[in-house]
Design a protein around this motif. Sequence first.
Motif, PDB file in Angstrom:
ATOM      1  N   GLY A  74      -9.461  -6.042  -1.926  1.00  0.00           N
ATOM      2  CA  GLY A  74      -8.761  -4.863  -1.907  1.00  0.00           C
ATOM      3  C   GLY A  74      -7.678  -4.653  -1.021  1.00  0.00           C
ATOM      4  N   ASN A  75      -6.454  -4.517  -1.287  1.00  0.00           N
ATOM      5  CA  ASN A  75      -5.216  -4.672  -0.581  1.00  0.00           C
ATOM      6  C   ASN A  75      -5.348  -3.227   0.288  1.00  0.00           C
ATOM      7  OD1 ASN A  75      -2.535  -5.576   0.203  1.00  0.00           O
ATOM      8  ND2 ASN A  75      -1.890  -3.354  -0.188  1.00  0.00           N
ATOM      9  N   THR A  76      -5.806  -2.051  -0.063  1.00  0.00           N
ATOM     10  CA  THR A  76      -5.885  -0.817   0.833  1.00  0.00           C
ATOM     11  C   THR A  76      -6.512  -1.145   2.190  1.00  0.00           C
ATOM     12  OG1 THR A  76      -5.733   0.398  -0.901  1.00  0.00           O
ATOM     13  CG2 THR A  76      -6.533   1.604   0.896  1.00  0.00           C
ATOM     14  N   ARG A 128       0.930  -1.133  -0.003  1.00  0.00           N
ATOM     15  CA  ARG A 128      -0.077  -0.112   0.190  1.00  0.00           C
ATOM     16  C   ARG A 128       0.775   1.073  -0.010  1.00  0.00           C
ATOM     17  NH1 ARG A 128      -2.926   2.999   4.374  1.00  0.00           N
ATOM     18  NH2 ARG A 128      -1.912   1.587   5.766  1.00  0.00           N
ATOM     19  N   ALA A 129       1.932   1.244   0.824  1.00  0.00           N
ATOM     20  CA  ALA A 129       2.726   2.272   0.697  1.00  0.00           C
ATOM     21  C   ALA A 129       3.797   2.682  -0.506  1.00  0.00           C
ATOM     22  CB  ALA A 129       3.734   2.361   2.081  1.00  0.00           C
ATOM     23  N   LYS A 130       3.761   1.601  -1.254  1.00  0.00           N
ATOM     24  CA  LYS A 130       4.594   1.297  -2.386  1.00  0.00           C
ATOM     25  C   LYS A 130       6.078   1.371  -2.130  1.00  0.00           C
ATOM     26  CE  LYS A 130       1.159   3.641  -5.517  1.00  0.00           C
ATOM     27  NZ  LYS A 130       0.369   2.597  -5.267  1.00  0.00           N
ATOM     28  N   THR A 131       6.524   0.711  -0.985  1.00  0.00           N
ATOM     29  CA  THR A 131       7.873   0.590  -0.826  1.00  0.00           C
ATOM     30  C   THR A 131       8.367  -1.074  -1.236  1.00  0.00           C
ATOM     31  OG1 THR A 131       7.179   0.140   1.632  1.00  0.00           O
ATOM     32  CG2 THR A 131       7.765   2.086   1.209  1.00  0.00           C
ATOM     33  N   HIS A 179       6.523  -1.653 -10.301  1.00  0.00           N
ATOM     34  CA  HIS A 179       5.511  -1.921 -10.899  1.00  0.00           C
ATOM     35  C   HIS A 179       4.318  -1.621 -10.746  1.00  0.00           C
ATOM     36  CE1 HIS A 179       7.940  -5.570 -12.457  1.00  0.00           C
ATOM     37  NE2 HIS A 179       8.488  -5.441 -11.211  1.00  0.00           N
ATOM     38  N   LYS A 180       3.553  -1.240 -11.732  1.00  0.00           N
ATOM     39  CA  LYS A 180       2.210  -0.821 -11.491  1.00  0.00           C
ATOM     40  C   LYS A 180       1.353  -1.893 -11.013  1.00  0.00           C
ATOM     41  CE  LYS A 180      -1.309   2.312 -13.556  1.00  0.00           C
ATOM     42  NZ  LYS A 180      -1.489   3.110 -14.738  1.00  0.00           N
ATOM     43  N   LEU A 181       0.813  -2.031  -9.789  1.00  0.00           N
ATOM     44  CA  LEU A 181      -0.176  -2.970  -9.565  1.00  0.00           C
ATOM     45  C   LEU A 181      -1.512  -2.951  -9.444  1.00  0.00           C
ATOM     46  CD1 LEU A 181       2.031  -4.017  -6.357  1.00  0.00           C
ATOM     47  CD2 LEU A 181       2.379  -4.516  -8.528  1.00  0.00           C
ATOM     48  N   ASP A 182      -2.096  -3.767  -9.656  1.00  0.00           N
ATOM     49  CA  ASP A 182      -3.735  -4.042  -9.391  1.00  0.00           C
ATOM     50  C   ASP A 182      -4.121  -4.023  -7.965  1.00  0.00           C
ATOM     51  OD1 ASP A 182      -6.523  -4.309  -9.656  1.00  0.00           O
ATOM     52  OD2 ASP A 182      -6.566  -5.788 -11.050  1.00  0.00           O
ATOM     53  N   GLU A 183      -4.351  -3.080  -7.354  1.00  0.00           N
ATOM     54  CA  GLU A 183      -4.405  -2.903  -5.845  1.00  0.00           C
ATOM     55  C   GLU A 183      -5.799  -3.759  -5.428  1.00  0.00           C
ATOM     56  OE1 GLU A 183      -2.822  -1.708  -3.557  1.00  0.00           O
ATOM     57  OE2 GLU A 183      -1.174  -0.588  -4.864  1.00  0.00           O
ATOM     58  N   ALA A 184      -6.600  -3.897  -6.317  1.00  0.00           N
ATOM     59  CA  ALA A 184      -7.975  -4.952  -6.109  1.00  0.00           C
ATOM     60  C   ALA A 184      -7.463  -6.459  -6.219  1.00  0.00           C
ATOM     61  CB  ALA A 184      -9.149  -4.309  -6.794  1.00  0.00           C
TER      62      ALA A 184
END
Length: 418
Positions: free
Chosen positions: A189-191, A122-125, A130-135
Amino acid sequence: MLKLVQIIPVPTRFLPALFATCLMFGIIAASAQSTSQWSSAVSGQLNYTLIEPAPPPEKPLPVIIYLKNLAAPRTGTESDDAILHDFHTNGYLVVTIDFDHQPKARVPFINRDLGKLRDELRAKTFLNQHKLDEAHIFIVPEGDRLKRDVLFYPDDKRPLAMDIIYPSKPKQPTGALIEFSCDNQNRFGNTSLSICSDTILDAEATEGFAVAMADHPVPPPYKGLDAMPDCAWKIKAAVRTLRAEGAKLGLNGKIAPIGFSRGSGMALMLVTTENLKEFEGHGEHPETSSAVQGAVVMSGRFTYLDLLPDDHMLPRYATAWGARTNNPEVWRRAGALDYLTHAAMPLFLTINCTESPDALHQMTVLRKRLADLGNDAVFMQDPELRGHKVTLVPDILDAMDRYLKSRLNPDASPKPQN
């Protein structure tokens, strides 16, 4: 001089597997791979390998994080090679993390690692290149497969479905857990999972359970109103569908819901509305049982007849249902707890000590009602000052795991004491 070479024939029954393995190595070898290290919260530095789709698509990538060499016994017997081959060819960005059989690479300790993984995504660390599909970020233990978009309630406007992670070709039939997503739009959803530190399904999959994340029955935006009987129709259809699908996947037919926040009332409702015919007959597999064999109920709302006087939701309820004094039956029908008239199955209850006063009050009301009815329940309060979060406390998670195994896999070998 001609040199003779002996050719050893391969039995024809081995050819499909041999071909698949060779094909997998060929495909993965042709794709971009990299190996690095990830810092575990409990097991130190772990090696991970990144396998990218070939060619990399332009759209955001769905992700499989595949956990290898865990401490818990492996339940799925299908090979990693076959499973990873299919994930790769289906367009996932695949990350394999090697836990090297570290003793804490299982419940109740691995939960912190899985929460850390989702937080870093989620923090993009982590995987930030890569551009990820967060869902669609799935954490899958070794030997497990993923079955996506299993329909349980057809609807022209919003068909409801679930994603199932399950042991492939399991050593023995196992039980299943189902959760109704706290993200009404993206079920995995990862968030949402990261914000709530919700690691229960991810972690319990490593203990051999099949786990299903189902669409919440209420469409977005969520306003805190769970319409009845509509919600009960839908969650029962989800249980029936998981049971029907599980029969094809080698599961044992036993199911327990896990509920947190807007999903907690759904988990309790599956217990309290059992055998009520008014809630059956809608959605998929109407001939299958919707019974559950246990439930984990965390922070949420369970009755609307006993609220704190300053509950901030009271005006919204009154607008939707009319004044409580004038319409008590409408308010009663909305609460999962108010369908409970006699002792049911044992439940597992937990809540954080720093939850809102309204949530703490609801848990108190639930516990008192269960006690008054003689309904067995395990209650463990989370002492960490974390507010509206799913617990990460090892003692609570270990007790929850033991409860679930006693309800769903009672014949399995007992888990070693930590």
